[in-house]
Each structure stands twice: as structure tokens, then as C-alpha cells.
Design a protein around this motif. Structure first.
Motif, PDB file in Angstrom:
ATOM      1  N   GLY A 237      -7.399  -8.201 -12.333  1.00 34.21           N
ATOM      2  CA  GLY A 237      -7.154  -6.986 -11.580  1.00 34.21           C
ATOM      3  C   GLY A 237      -5.795  -6.384 -11.882  1.00 34.21           C
ATOM      4  O   GLY A 237      -5.052  -6.859 -12.753  1.00 34.21           O
ATOM      5  N   ASP A 238      -5.465  -5.340 -11.152  1.00 35.90           N
ATOM      6  CA  ASP A 238      -4.170  -4.690 -11.335  1.00 35.90           C
ATOM      7  C   ASP A 238      -3.020  -5.626 -11.010  1.00 35.90           C
ATOM      8  O   ASP A 238      -1.952  -5.549 -11.623  1.00 35.90           O
ATOM      9  CB  ASP A 238      -4.075  -3.447 -10.444  1.00 35.90           C
ATOM     10  CG  ASP A 238      -4.604  -2.210 -11.146  1.00 35.90           C
ATOM     11  OD1 ASP A 238      -5.319  -2.375 -12.154  1.00 35.90           O
ATOM     12  OD2 ASP A 238      -4.320  -1.087 -10.687  1.00 35.90           O
ATOM     13  N   CYS A 239      -3.206  -6.512 -10.032  1.00 27.84           N
ATOM     14  CA  CYS A 239      -2.111  -7.416  -9.665  1.00 27.84           C
ATOM     15  C   CYS A 239      -1.755  -8.346 -10.817  1.00 27.84           C
ATOM     16  O   CYS A 239      -0.579  -8.661 -11.019  1.00 27.84           O
ATOM     17  CB  CYS A 239      -2.465  -8.204  -8.402  1.00 27.84           C
ATOM     18  SG  CYS A 239      -3.894  -9.300  -8.526  1.00 27.84           S
ATOM     19  N   GLY A 240      -2.730  -8.757 -11.596  1.00 28.00           N
ATOM     20  CA  GLY A 240      -2.442  -9.619 -12.733  1.00 28.00           C
ATOM     21  C   GLY A 240      -1.960  -8.864 -13.955  1.00 28.00           C
ATOM     22  O   GLY A 240      -1.013  -9.285 -14.623  1.00 28.00           O
ATOM     23  N   ALA A 241      -2.597  -7.727 -14.247  1.00 27.87           N
ATOM     24  CA  ALA A 241      -2.226  -6.963 -15.433  1.00 27.87           C
ATOM     25  C   ALA A 241      -0.805  -6.408 -15.316  1.00 27.87           C
ATOM     26  O   ALA A 241      -0.015  -6.471 -16.271  1.00 27.87           O
ATOM     27  CB  ALA A 241      -3.225  -5.830 -15.657  1.00 27.87           C
ATOM     28  N   ASN A 242      -0.472  -5.864 -14.152  1.00 27.34           N
ATOM     29  CA  ASN A 242       0.880  -5.350 -13.955  1.00 27.34           C
ATOM     30  C   ASN A 242       1.920  -6.465 -13.968  1.00 27.34           C
ATOM     31  O   ASN A 242       3.026  -6.290 -14.486  1.00 27.34           O
ATOM     32  CB  ASN A 242       0.974  -4.574 -12.644  1.00 27.34           C
ATOM     33  CG  ASN A 242       0.384  -3.176 -12.754  1.00 27.34           C
ATOM     34  OD1 ASN A 242       0.802  -2.381 -13.578  1.00 27.34           O
ATOM     35  ND2 ASN A 242      -0.605  -2.889 -11.927  1.00 27.34           N
ATOM     36  N   LEU A 243       1.581  -7.612 -13.408  1.00 22.60           N
ATOM     37  CA  LEU A 243       2.493  -8.749 -13.424  1.00 22.60           C
ATOM     38  C   LEU A 243       2.766  -9.212 -14.851  1.00 22.60           C
ATOM     39  O   LEU A 243       3.924  -9.408 -15.245  1.00 22.60           O
ATOM     40  CB  LEU A 243       1.913  -9.892 -12.590  1.00 22.60           C
ATOM     41  CG  LEU A 243       2.660 -11.230 -12.689  1.00 22.60           C
ATOM     42  CD1 LEU A 243       4.092 -11.087 -12.191  1.00 22.60           C
ATOM     43  CD2 LEU A 243       1.918 -12.316 -11.906  1.00 22.60           C
ATOM     44  N   LEU A 244       1.707  -9.384 -15.634  1.00 24.32           N
ATOM     45  CA  LEU A 244       1.895  -9.800 -17.021  1.00 24.32           C
ATOM     46  C   LEU A 244       2.675  -8.753 -17.800  1.00 24.32           C
ATOM     47  O   LEU A 244       3.522  -9.081 -18.637  1.00 24.32           O
ATOM     48  CB  LEU A 244       0.534 -10.053 -17.679  1.00 24.32           C
ATOM     49  CG  LEU A 244      -0.207 -11.320 -17.252  1.00 24.32           C
ATOM     50  CD1 LEU A 244      -1.560 -11.416 -17.960  1.00 24.32           C
ATOM     51  CD2 LEU A 244       0.624 -12.569 -17.555  1.00 24.32           C
ATOM     52  N   GLY A 245       2.403  -7.470 -17.528  1.00 22.37           N
ATOM     53  CA  GLY A 245       3.148  -6.417 -18.202  1.00 22.37           C
ATOM     54  C   GLY A 245       4.632  -6.469 -17.879  1.00 22.37           C
ATOM     55  O   GLY A 245       5.481  -6.309 -18.765  1.00 22.37           O
ATOM     56  N   LEU A 246       4.964  -6.694 -16.604  1.00 20.08           N
ATOM     57  CA  LEU A 246       6.367  -6.807 -16.211  1.00 20.08           C
ATOM     58  C   LEU A 246       7.025  -7.993 -16.901  1.00 20.08           C
ATOM     59  O   LEU A 246       8.142  -7.882 -17.433  1.00 20.08           O
ATOM     60  CB  LEU A 246       6.468  -6.960 -14.698  1.00 20.08           C
ATOM     61  CG  LEU A 246       7.885  -7.156 -14.135  1.00 20.08           C
ATOM     62  CD1 LEU A 246       8.733  -5.910 -14.382  1.00 20.08           C
ATOM     63  CD2 LEU A 246       7.840  -7.497 -12.652  1.00 20.08           C
TER      64      LEU A 246
ATOM     65  N   ALA B 124      10.829  -9.190  -8.228  1.00 15.43           N
ATOM     66  CA  ALA B 124      10.092  -8.044  -8.765  1.00 15.43           C
ATOM     67  C   ALA B 124       8.645  -8.425  -9.060  1.00 15.43           C
ATOM     68  O   ALA B 124       7.725  -7.628  -8.853  1.00 15.43           O
ATOM     69  CB  ALA B 124      10.773  -7.528 -10.031  1.00 15.43           C
ATOM     70  N   ALA B 125       8.436  -9.647  -9.540  1.00 16.61           N
ATOM     71  CA  ALA B 125       7.077 -10.122  -9.802  1.00 16.61           C
ATOM     72  C   ALA B 125       6.260 -10.144  -8.512  1.00 16.61           C
ATOM     73  O   ALA B 125       5.075  -9.773  -8.501  1.00 16.61           O
ATOM     74  CB  ALA B 125       7.119 -11.509 -10.434  1.00 16.61           C
ATOM     75  N   ALA B 126       6.894 -10.577  -7.420  1.00 16.88           N
ATOM     76  CA  ALA B 126       6.197 -10.598  -6.130  1.00 16.88           C
ATOM     77  C   ALA B 126       5.842  -9.186  -5.672  1.00 16.88           C
ATOM     78  O   ALA B 126       4.730  -8.937  -5.172  1.00 16.88           O
ATOM     79  CB  ALA B 126       7.063 -11.292  -5.085  1.00 16.88           C
ATOM     80  N   VAL B 127       6.762  -8.251  -5.867  1.00 21.20           N
ATOM     81  CA  VAL B 127       6.524  -6.864  -5.449  1.00 21.20           C
ATOM     82  C   VAL B 127       5.357  -6.262  -6.217  1.00 21.20           C
ATOM     83  O   VAL B 127       4.438  -5.676  -5.627  1.00 21.20           O
ATOM     84  CB  VAL B 127       7.801  -6.015  -5.649  1.00 21.20           C
ATOM     85  CG1 VAL B 127       7.486  -4.524  -5.452  1.00 21.20           C
ATOM     86  CG2 VAL B 127       8.881  -6.453  -4.676  1.00 21.20           C
ATOM     87  N   ILE B 128       5.354  -6.377  -7.550  1.00 23.58           N
ATOM     88  CA  ILE B 128       4.303  -5.732  -8.342  1.00 23.58           C
ATOM     89  C   ILE B 128       2.964  -6.435  -8.128  1.00 23.58           C
ATOM     90  O   ILE B 128       1.904  -5.802  -8.185  1.00 23.58           O
ATOM     91  CB  ILE B 128       4.673  -5.695  -9.841  1.00 23.58           C
ATOM     92  CG1 ILE B 128       3.767  -4.708 -10.571  1.00 23.58           C
ATOM     93  CG2 ILE B 128       4.575  -7.076 -10.472  1.00 23.58           C
ATOM     94  CD1 ILE B 128       3.847  -3.292 -10.053  1.00 23.58           C
TER      95      ILE B 128
END
Length: 446
Positions: free
Chosen positions: A223-232, A87-91
Motif C-alpha cells: 500500500g501507500d504506507c509501504g511504498a512511501n516509506l521505502l521511497g523515503l 519521519a518514517a513513522a509520519v509517512i
């Protein structure tokens, strides 16, 4: 791998931090090569073109440490943590594409939902929560009434957006996630949740490794790739390290730890709803924007928000480790008074910051503040300004040299700010003049 220990968590933290820190310069080169650059915007807080895609380094650090330490345990645990990494890879991929091509909000939301569904499918789902004074509240777990997985997906998506919304000034999201994940590491191990504790340590390490390049003045944005990953990751940690346990305070601790980013997001969303603006449409009403408008530099802004988060993290740790109760319903008077005192201090500091940022407006308090700023103003001018503030929700700084009256006061060019404080040289920017009573709408970097 056998039983995980605190030492394993420390090693995982260090590996994640080192890999992320070492690979961030490579992501910066890659971002420049593909054109994933954040350009300064009219109401944004960045001052120069800055490469995005720092989240790719955060993912690399998380993946490296995760593959080393997380696959331990039973077969189901193997699947659960592999599902989290998948899931981390996907987001991360969805976020990276958005950083480069600025995809429509509905596509980004779909990516968040898919990644959340993946982790829930592999076992990250809340089946029951333990509430103070109420006990265990179990969710139905059969058929269409299976609320646990649905609520977990919604919670994970909400967490991704909370972290994404908070990523608006250099070092804020990375620093806050480092503090919260670090506290969750300690709490998870104390609750006997070793593997979620290691994931929390990995998340804290990856965030800290990136912070080395993101502390103001930032050389890279996640960016979004980092913020969404940390959020997940923060969402998974919350579920696996605390909410799933039977400890009485397990549901309360994440609420305290995540209070700052959740308050920021809540106030912003409510204001967008008030002005009938789309929730996903960014604006300049986050905590860091408000601090910029009253003259805080970027470093001073994150110092205040770090301190606020650290204070709440300390309160959460105290709730877990201070022996105020025997866990059988009996309170120890002395330690209970200590906890009440700590809670009051945290509450008072939070209310003070909310007041300073003028997030909540009260007629009498606003009048007192304006009187201190403009002792020469008439009662009529004070009343007009209070009415104006309450009706529009604006929080423009008031120049002590403005001769046009309180109602029309606006920051202009190099005018001095509240209390004659100038924006620092490394400041996060000044607010542009507003038009009428319309709410300010702009694009966050997050």
C-alpha cells in the motif's frame, strides 16, 4: 554502539527481514478488520481482493533494526537517525490512512513534504555534490539562498512518488528496492559511510521480508504506507550514503541504480502531461502495464524488471570497484575498455527494453516491427498504422488473426497476442478496449 561493521549490517538486514516477514500476516488481519482491502479494478493488475497495510510490517522491521543499530556515534548522529525514524513513522501513518480512506492527493503530498522536512531538519541535507569532470559543486548555505535543504526536500518527495508509482504489480517495488538498497549497502561501506550503509541493509531486509508475502501471487500489498516509506528510506540512503561524499562517482551511482523506477515514472509523467492529465492521476502506461499488454505474466514481468535492475546495479558496483582509474585523472586502458564494454551492454539492453515496450516510437522501426507481425499487410496499411501509433501513443497488441486491418486492430477477449503468445494463467490481466485516441486513465494500486 561503536564503529559499525559489515557484520553489523548483515545482522541488521536479517533482523529487519525476520520482523517484517513475521508481522506481515498480522497486518493482513488488521487490514481486513478495518476494511483496508484492494479490490480488483477494470485496468488494475490485481485479480482478487488483497489486504493492504503491509507497509506497517515494513516499518516495524525498519524501526526494530534501526533502534538497535542506528543510534550509534556522536550526539548529532543520534539525532539524525532518530529524525529519520520519526519521519518514517509520519509517512507510514499518512500512507496507512490513505490506504484506508483514500485521501485527496494534496493531503498525501503534504504528508510527504512534512516527512521530508523532518529528516532535513535533523541533518539529512545535501550541501555539495561532486560531478565527474567538473568537481565539487557547493550549494549556498545562508539565508534564502540555502538551496541544499530545499533541493533535498524536493528530491525526497520525488523518490517517495517514484517508488509509489512503481508499486503496481506483485513483488515489483519490494524486489527492486531490495536490489537497489543491497547494492547501496556495499557502496556505502566502501565509501566509509557505515551508518547509511546499515540503513541501506535494514531497508533491503525489510523489503525482502515483505517480498516473501508479496511475490506473485501476492497475499499482501504494501500500500501507500509501504511504498512511501521505502521511497523515503531510499532517498535518505542516496543522500547519506553517496551524494554527501566527495567521491567522483558518488552522484552518478544513485542515478544508475535508480534508473529503472525513474525511467518508468518519467515516461508516465511525460505522457500525462502530453494529454494534459493531472500528474497524480494514475493510468495504465507503466512498464508493468505495457508488459501485460504484450502477453507477459506477472512473474515474467518482474523477472525482466529485476534483471534490468540487477544489470544496472552490477554496472554501479563495477564503477566503484573496477580499478579503471587511479582517482587522480589517469585511466588504465584495459580496465577502461572493460567499463566501456559493460556500459555499452547496459545501454544496449536498456534501449532494447524501451523499444520492446514501445516507449519511444520511431517511424522506420515501427514499420519494420509491423511488417514482421503482418507480412501480408499492404504498404498503405502499414503506413496508416504507423501514423496512428505515432499520433496516439497507443501500444495495443496486434492480433495476427485480425481481419479488420491494422488501423483498427485491438485485442479482443481471447484473441492471441503478438507472435501468438497467450497471456499466462497467472498473468497480470488484459487491457480493456480503448475509446478513440484518448489516453488510458485508470487507478494504480500503488
Amino acid at each position: 554502539m561503536g564503529h559499525l561493521t559489515e557484520l553489523d549490517a548483515l545482522y541488521a538486514f536479517l533482523v529487519a527481514a525476520a520482523v517484517t516477514a513475521l508481522l506481515t500476516p498480522l497486518t493482513m488481519r488488521f487490514a481486513r478488520a478495518v476494511g483496508a482491502i484492494d479490490e480488483p479494478r477494470e485496468r488494475g493488475l490485481s485479480e482478487s481482493p488483497t489486504p493492504l497495510l503491509g507497509g506497517l510490517a515494513i516499518f516495524a522491521g525498519t524501526l526494530t533494526a534501526g533502534l538497535i543499530w542506528l543510534p550509534g556515534g556522536y550526539a548529532s548522529e543520534h539525532e539524525l537517525w532518530h529524525g529519520v525514524l520519526l519521519a518514517a513513522a509520519v509517512i507510514t501513518l499518512v500512507g496507512a490512512l490513505d490506504d484506508r480512506f483514500e485521501m485527496p492527493p494534496v493531503v498525501k503530498l503534504a504528508g510527504q513534504v512534512v516527512s521530508a522536512v523532518i529528516v532535513v531538519h535533523f541533518g539529512v541535507a545535501v550541501k555539495a555534490i561532486t560531478l565527474p569532470f567538473i568537481g565539487t559543486l557547493a550549494f549556498p548555505n545562508a539565508g534564502v539562498t540555502n538551496a541544499g535543504p530545499v533541493l533535498t526536500v524536493l528530491g525526497l518527495v520525488a523518490m517517495m512518488n517514484v517508488v509509489n508509482f512503481s508499486d503496481g504489480v506483485d513483488g515489483l517495488a519490494a524486489g527492486v528496492c531490495t536490489i537497489i538498497a543491497g547494492a547501496m549497502t556495499v557502496i556505502a561501506f566502501d565509501l566509509g559511510r557505515q551508518q547509511p550503509g546499515v540503513l541501506a541493509a535494514i531497508t533491503a531486509g525489510a523489503a525482502l521480508g515483505f517480498l516473501l508475502h508479496n511475490f506473485p501471487p501476492a497475499s499482501s500489498f504494501m500500500g501507500d504506507c509501504g511504498a512511501n516509506l521505502l521511497g523515503l528510506m531510499m532517498g535518505v540512503i542516496t543522500v547519506e550514503a553517496a551524494v554527501k561524499t566527495a567521491a567522483v562517482v558518488s552522484f552518478v551511482l544513485p542515478l544508475i541504480l535508480l534508473a529503472v523506477p525513474f525511467l518508468d515514472t518519467t515516461f508516465v509523467v511525460l505522457k500525462r502531461l502530453k494529454y494534459r492529465q493531472p500528474i497524480y492521476r494514475p493510468d495504465s502506461e507503466h512498464f508493468h502495464h505495457r508488459m501485460a499488454r504484450i502477453g507477459f505474466s506477472s512473474r515474467r514481468t518482474i523477472a525482466y524488471l529485476y534483471a534490468w535492475t540487477l544489470m544496472l546495479a552490477g554496472l554501479a558496483l563495477a564503477l566503484r570497484f573496477v580499478p579503471y582509474s587511479d582517482h587522480k585523472g589517469h585511466l588504465h586502458t584495459g580496465w577502461t575498455l572493460v567499463m566501456i564494454g559493460l556500459g555499452l551492454i547496459a545501454a544496449a539492453a536498456s534501449v532494447y527494453l524501451v523499444y520492446v515496450l514501445e516507449i519511444l516510437k520511431f517511424r522506420r522501426l515501427d514499420a519494420m516491427r509491423l511488417r514482421l507481425l503482418r507480412p501480408d499487410a499492404s504498404a498503405t496499411e502499414i503506413e496508416q498504422r504507423v501514423v496512428h501509433d505515432l499520433e496516439t501513443g497507443e501500444i495495443d497488441a496486434i492480433s495476427v488473426h485480425d481481419q479488420d486491418g491494422l488501423v483498427n486492430a485491438r485485442p479482443r477477449g481471447d484473441e492471441q497476442r503478438i507472435g501468438e503468445r497467450q497471456v499466462d494463467q497467472d498473468g497480470v490481466g488484459a487491457e480493456q478496449q480503448r475509446r478513440g485516441a484518448q489516453p488510458p486513465i485508470a487507478a494504480d494500486r500503488g
